[in-house]
Design an enzyme around this catalytic site. Structure first.
Site, short mmCIF file in Angstrom:
data_model
loop_
_atom_site.label_atom_id
_atom_site.label_comp_id
_atom_site.label_asym_id
_atom_site.label_seq_id
_atom_site.Cartn_x
_atom_site.Cartn_y
_atom_site.Cartn_z
N ASP A 114 0.84 -1.20 0.00
CA ASP A 114 0.00 0.00 0.00
C ASP A 114 0.87 1.25 0.00
OD1 ASP A 114 -2.11 -1.65 0.10
OD2 ASP A 114 -2.78 -1.09 2.13
N ASP A 131 3.98 1.74 -1.12
CA ASP A 131 4.59 2.05 -2.41
C ASP A 131 3.56 2.54 -3.42
OD1 ASP A 131 7.06 1.43 -1.49
OD2 ASP A 131 7.03 -0.65 -2.20
N SER A 143 -35.43 -6.69 -18.31
CA SER A 143 -35.46 -7.42 -17.06
C SER A 143 -35.33 -8.92 -17.42
CB SER A 143 -36.76 -7.01 -16.39
OG SER A 143 -37.23 -7.94 -15.56
N GLU A 174 -24.82 -18.67 -15.14
CA GLU A 174 -24.04 -17.72 -14.33
C GLU A 174 -24.79 -17.51 -13.04
OE1 GLU A 174 -23.36 -13.95 -16.62
OE2 GLU A 174 -23.92 -15.30 -18.24
N LYS A 206 -26.63 -15.14 -10.39
CA LYS A 206 -27.36 -13.88 -10.50
C LYS A 206 -26.88 -12.99 -9.37
CE LYS A 206 -31.98 -12.14 -11.39
NZ LYS A 206 -32.15 -11.09 -10.42
N ASP A 265 -26.61 -9.97 -6.93
CA ASP A 265 -27.70 -9.18 -6.38
C ASP A 265 -27.20 -7.78 -6.01
OD1 ASP A 265 -30.24 -8.74 -5.65
OD2 ASP A 265 -30.12 -9.77 -3.72
N ARG A 267 -29.71 1.39 -14.66
CA ARG A 267 -30.75 0.82 -15.49
C ARG A 267 -31.97 1.73 -15.57
NH1 ARG A 267 -33.33 -5.09 -14.69
NH2 ARG A 267 -35.31 -4.33 -13.93
N TYR A 289 -21.53 -9.21 -16.94
CA TYR A 289 -22.19 -10.41 -17.47
C TYR A 289 -22.69 -10.31 -18.91
CZ TYR A 289 -26.22 -7.71 -15.88
OH TYR A 289 -27.13 -6.71 -15.68
N LYS A 293 -28.65 -18.71 -19.95
CA LYS A 293 -28.75 -18.02 -21.23
C LYS A 293 -28.46 -18.98 -22.38
CE LYS A 293 -27.01 -13.91 -18.95
NZ LYS A 293 -25.85 -13.06 -18.67
N LYS A 296 -34.77 -18.64 -9.58
CA LYS A 296 -34.69 -18.04 -8.25
C LYS A 296 -34.58 -19.13 -7.20
CE LYS A 296 -35.06 -13.61 -9.04
NZ LYS A 296 -35.90 -12.59 -8.48
N CYS A 314 -64.99 2.98 0.95
CA CYS A 314 -63.68 3.49 0.52
C CYS A 314 -62.94 4.11 1.70
CB CYS A 314 -63.90 4.53 -0.58
SG CYS A 314 -62.37 5.37 -1.03
N CYS A 338 -62.87 8.18 0.75
CA CYS A 338 -64.05 9.04 0.66
C CYS A 338 -65.30 8.38 1.26
CB CYS A 338 -64.31 9.41 -0.79
SG CYS A 338 -64.86 8.02 -1.78
N CYS A 396 -63.93 1.72 -5.69
CA CYS A 396 -64.66 2.88 -5.16
C CYS A 396 -65.29 3.56 -6.37
CB CYS A 396 -63.71 3.82 -4.44
SG CYS A 396 -64.44 5.45 -4.17
N CYS A 403 -63.52 11.14 -5.23
CA CYS A 403 -62.60 10.46 -4.33
C CYS A 403 -61.20 11.08 -4.51
CB CYS A 403 -62.60 8.98 -4.68
SG CYS A 403 -61.59 7.99 -3.58
P1 AMP Z 1 -34.80 -8.69 -12.27
O1 AMP Z 1 -34.34 -7.33 -11.79
O2 AMP Z 1 -35.20 -9.60 -11.15
O3 AMP Z 1 -35.76 -8.62 -13.40
O4 AMP Z 1 -33.50 -9.39 -12.86
C1 AMP Z 1 -32.84 -8.84 -13.94
C2 AMP Z 1 -31.53 -8.28 -13.48
O5 AMP Z 1 -30.66 -9.27 -12.98
C3 AMP Z 1 -30.77 -7.68 -14.61
O6 AMP Z 1 -31.19 -6.39 -14.88
C4 AMP Z 1 -29.36 -7.70 -14.08
O7 AMP Z 1 -29.09 -6.46 -13.48
C5 AMP Z 1 -29.38 -8.73 -12.99
N1 AMP Z 1 -28.35 -9.77 -13.14
C6 AMP Z 1 -27.55 -10.21 -12.14
N2 AMP Z 1 -26.72 -11.16 -12.55
C7 AMP Z 1 -26.94 -11.34 -13.87
C8 AMP Z 1 -26.36 -12.19 -14.86
N3 AMP Z 1 -25.39 -13.07 -14.57
N4 AMP Z 1 -26.86 -12.10 -16.11
C9 AMP Z 1 -27.85 -11.23 -16.41
N5 AMP Z 1 -28.44 -10.41 -15.52
C10 AMP Z 1 -27.99 -10.45 -14.25
ZN ZN Z 2 -63.14 6.72 -2.67
#
Ligand code: AMP
Ligand code: ZN
Length: 691
Positions: free
Chosen positions: A57, A59, A106, A137, A139, A141, A160, A248, A311, A335, A429, A432, A447, A453
């Site tokens: 670090d 250097d 998505s 791959e 996913k 998060d 996005r 990705y 994919k 998922k 409602c 209202c 309603c 309303c």
């Molecule tokens: P969702 O938001 O649940 O519709 O999932 C879609 C999002 O998953 C995409 O917009 C990516 O940002 C994300 N994502 C994470 N890992 C991957 C991956 N390996 N390939 C493609 N999308 C991915």
């Molecule tokens: Zn109402």
């Protein structure tokens, strides 16, 4: 001094000589700067991408300081991709919204091996071949990001957003050390690469420890903290956060590879962080092995993952499959089983939407679920409550699936109190107090007090001004509520009567913002008819239906004059939509609203310009588009078909009229077309058809 000396002196003092010396010195400086940049870049890469430190670090800091001071003294050598640019410092007050060159889609979700087999069946039918292979791959998060590179340099980073446009967060992204500002190798002169900005668990926990010891509230989860970090105004603050970026997907024209897997390897080779947990699978069975492996192994990863992305590996097949309105057909997310928790249901409350639809909401004892604290969950509708027999004071199971809003999925009957009473669904409602109604066949209660309303009134105006509708800049949801509360607007037509001097005196309003509102409203008079039709907020008339109707009828007058039968004869307009339009057309208030909009000059018919590009030349014909095209992109081709009255379908059947074939049309598609004796035409022939 002899003659020779004089010549020497003349040479030494000549401007030419000076220029040479200066050039020489500055060449040395530039060389040193370049050397330092390259070296530091490599160390960054080794450390942040390969996870393998090659310098102390101490250097590193010294070299960085040397480079910084050389750059300061020689501003002519500024380079936005220098490692010194990663420390941050730029402040962004408002992030610019920019349109994505290529939409960010998505992903569709799946939850079981059966779902995956169904997906495979669909794509194989679509492609007309059993010959498919997949990449798997993780996913990641976090928050998705689109990075653009030109001539090997990072030029922009955009979130996005809604998929069509996002926020330009380049200054913040540059501080993330694993993102190359300058590539180590060549790919295309210009391309985009997509990835996920994540906050690894280690870094997240450390940030929280610091917050707790400073007496601050800890962050809830890594994902929200990562996406929140991208929108910090001070990039130096972002630079302090241990963010990372996992890539990705490469997007570009004429990508010189055959498979997705190859593009990932290439991305890794030119400096991107592409995780090694990628596998090519010959069939769904192998895909499922990958899933089962990571379902357990994911708990040992340094970052969070909520599933696997599968994919189609072959890029040409990806291209053939294309996209639905929401997601690529060639990819699907699997998922991992959603986390479930049980908690106490305190109260059921009700919400009204802009169309008057009522949504019941469970108010829960706060519970930690998949990293977030959940206090409220959706109960959908009366049937759902009855079916699951959900009651106040029950202990209920809450689940977080693909949606952001968690849902109640069941009741722990053993814990039900003895004095428990069945739930009586709301009769009035919540806003209202008008008695709710439920039409036959509708899952929801409504309603009916449409014009009285408050939530419905403001909701309709908020819909009217929204981006996909009238897109009125300068006017937000809260301002609409304020204007309504102050008695300045009761419906969307009132917007066009607003004057700046009425707005200025209101709370939190200044002259500038008032002028912006009025100017935004004025500008909306240019919004094309199909969007206006959507903006009117007729129940069941969404964006797509509005487009269909606009194209078919050309004006609001024609639409409002048409009968129920008339309407149902339009392609894809069903009874429910038709009835809703007829109701709207017969409603006195709606008629008045439309008349007023007309008088202000809002576009209530299709402009001559857009009509010009629209013909009925292809009326009644169904087209399948296959292969790679030269004169127009695949999307332009599809749009041209629709603009000229034709329909686009994704698979060949007896109903198909023409196949527009580009280069590399799938051989099995060709065989199928020949078997069914469907005309195959070239791009050129198609263009002549619509000329
Ligand atoms: P969702 O938001 O649940 O519709 O999932 C879609 C999002 O998953 C995409 O917009 C990516 O940002 C994300 N994502 C994470 N890992 C991957 C991956 N390996 N390939 C493609 N999308 C991915
Ligand atoms: Zn109402």
């Amino acid at each position: 001094m002899n003659k020779n000396d004089i010549v020497l002196v003349l040479i030494i003092f000549s401007p030419y000589f000076y220029a040479r010396i200066k050039e020489r010195m500055s060449q040395d400086i530039l060389e040193r700067i370049t050397y330092l940049r390259d070296e530091l870049r490599q160390h960054n890469y080794n450390y942040y991408v390969l996870d393998n430190a090659t310098i102390s670090d101490y250097d590193f800091d010294n070299k960085l300081k040397e480079l910084q001071s050389l750059e300061e003294q020689n501003p002519q050598y500024f380079d936005a991709t220098s490692p010194t640019q990663r420390v941050g410092g730029a402040i962004t007050k408002n992030f610019n919204t920019v349109a994505h060159k290529n939409r960010m889609y998505s992903l569709d979700n799946s939850y079981s091996i059966e779902d995956l087999y169904d997906w495979e069946k669909r794509i194989q039918k679509n492609l007309g071949t059993q010959n498919t292979e997949y990449t798997c791959e993780l996913k990641y998060d976090g928050a998705s990001i689109n990075l653009s590179y030109e001539n090997g340099k990072l030029v922009s980073a955009v979130t996005r957003g809604d998929g069509f446009q996002g926020d330009d967060v380049t200054a913040n992204i540059k501080t993330i050390k694993s993102i190359p500002l300058q590539l180590k190798g060549e790919l295309l002169d210009s391309f985009e690469i997509r990835g996920e900005i994540i906050l690894p668990l280690n870094g997240f926990n450390q940030m929280n420890e610091e917050r707790i010891s400073a007496g601050e509230e800890p962050y809830r989860n890594p994902r929200n903290t990562a996406s929140g970090s991208l929108k910090l105004q001070d990039s130096a603050e972002v630079a302090k956060r241990p963010l990372d970026c996992l890539l990705y997907h490469i997007v570009g024209e004429k990508i010189p590879y055959k498979t997705h897997y190859q593009t990932l390897e290439k991305a890794r080779n030119i400096g991107f962080k592409v995780p090694k947990a990628v596998k090519v699978c010959k069939d769904i069975k192998a895909v499922f092995e990958f899933i089962n492996h990571w379902d357990i192994e994911r708990h040992n990863l340094p970052y969070e993952t909520d599933g696997i992305v599968i994919k189609v590996n072959n890029l040409h097949q990806q291209d053939e499959l294309g996209f639905t309105a929401k997601a690529p057909r060639w990819a699907i997310a699997y998922k991992f089983k959603a986390e479930q928790e049980s908690t106490l249901l305190h109260e059921i409350t009700y919400q009204v939407g802009r169309t008057g639809a009522i949504t019941p909401v469970a108010n829960l004892e706060p519970v930690q679920l998949a990293g977030t604290i959940v206090k409220r969950a959706s109960l959908h509708n009366a049937d759902q409550i009855e079916k699951l027999d959900i009651r106040v004071n029950d202990t209920v199971f809450v689940e977080k699936g693909g949606e952001i809003i968690p849902k109640v999925v069941g009741v722990d009957f053993e814990k039900r109190p003895l004095d428990s009473q069945p739930t009586q669904y709301a009769a009035n409602c919540p806003d209202c107090e008008t008695a709710l109604v439920r039409k036959e066949g509708d899952a929801k209660h409504y309603c009916p007090n449409e014009y009285g309303c408050p939530t419905q009134i403001t909701g309709r105006i908020q819909h009217f001004i929204s981006r996909k509708a009238m897109n009125i800049d300068g006017l937000g949801s809260e301002t609409v509520e304020l204007l309504f509360k102050e008695g300045l607007i009761f419906n969307y037509a009132d917007l066009y009567d607003l004057r700046a001097e009425q707005i200025v005196p209101l709370e939190r309003m200044a002259e500038k913002s008032a002028e912006n509102i009025v100017a935004g409203v004025e500008l909306s008079k240019q919004i094309p008819f199909e969007k206006v039709l959507f903006a009117l907020g007729i129940r069941f008339v969404g964006e797509t239906v509005a487009k269909k109707l606009a194209k078919h009828y050309k004006s609001i007058d024609n639409i409002m004059a048409s009968s129920f039968e008339d309407l149902t004869n339009v392609d894809e307009i069903g009874d429910r939509i038709a009835q809703s339009i007829v109701d709207f057309s017969n409603d006195l208030s709606s008629i008045q609203l439309v008349d007023r909009l007309k008088s202000y000059g809002v576009q209530l018919e299709m402009s001559a310009e857009s009509q010009e590009n629209q013909t009925d030349k292809l009326q009644g014909n169904i087209f399948v588009v296959s292969g790679v095209f030269h004169q127009m992109s695949r999307n332009e081709l599809k749009k041209a078909i629709e603009d000229n009255g034709g329909k686009v379908s994704s698979s060949i059947s007896k109903k198909t009229s023409y196949i527009v074939a580009g280069d590399n049309m799938g051989p099995s598609k060709r065989t199928k077309a020949e078997d069914l004796e469907i005309a195959i035409i070239s791009e050129q022939e198609f263009i002549e058809m619509i000329r």
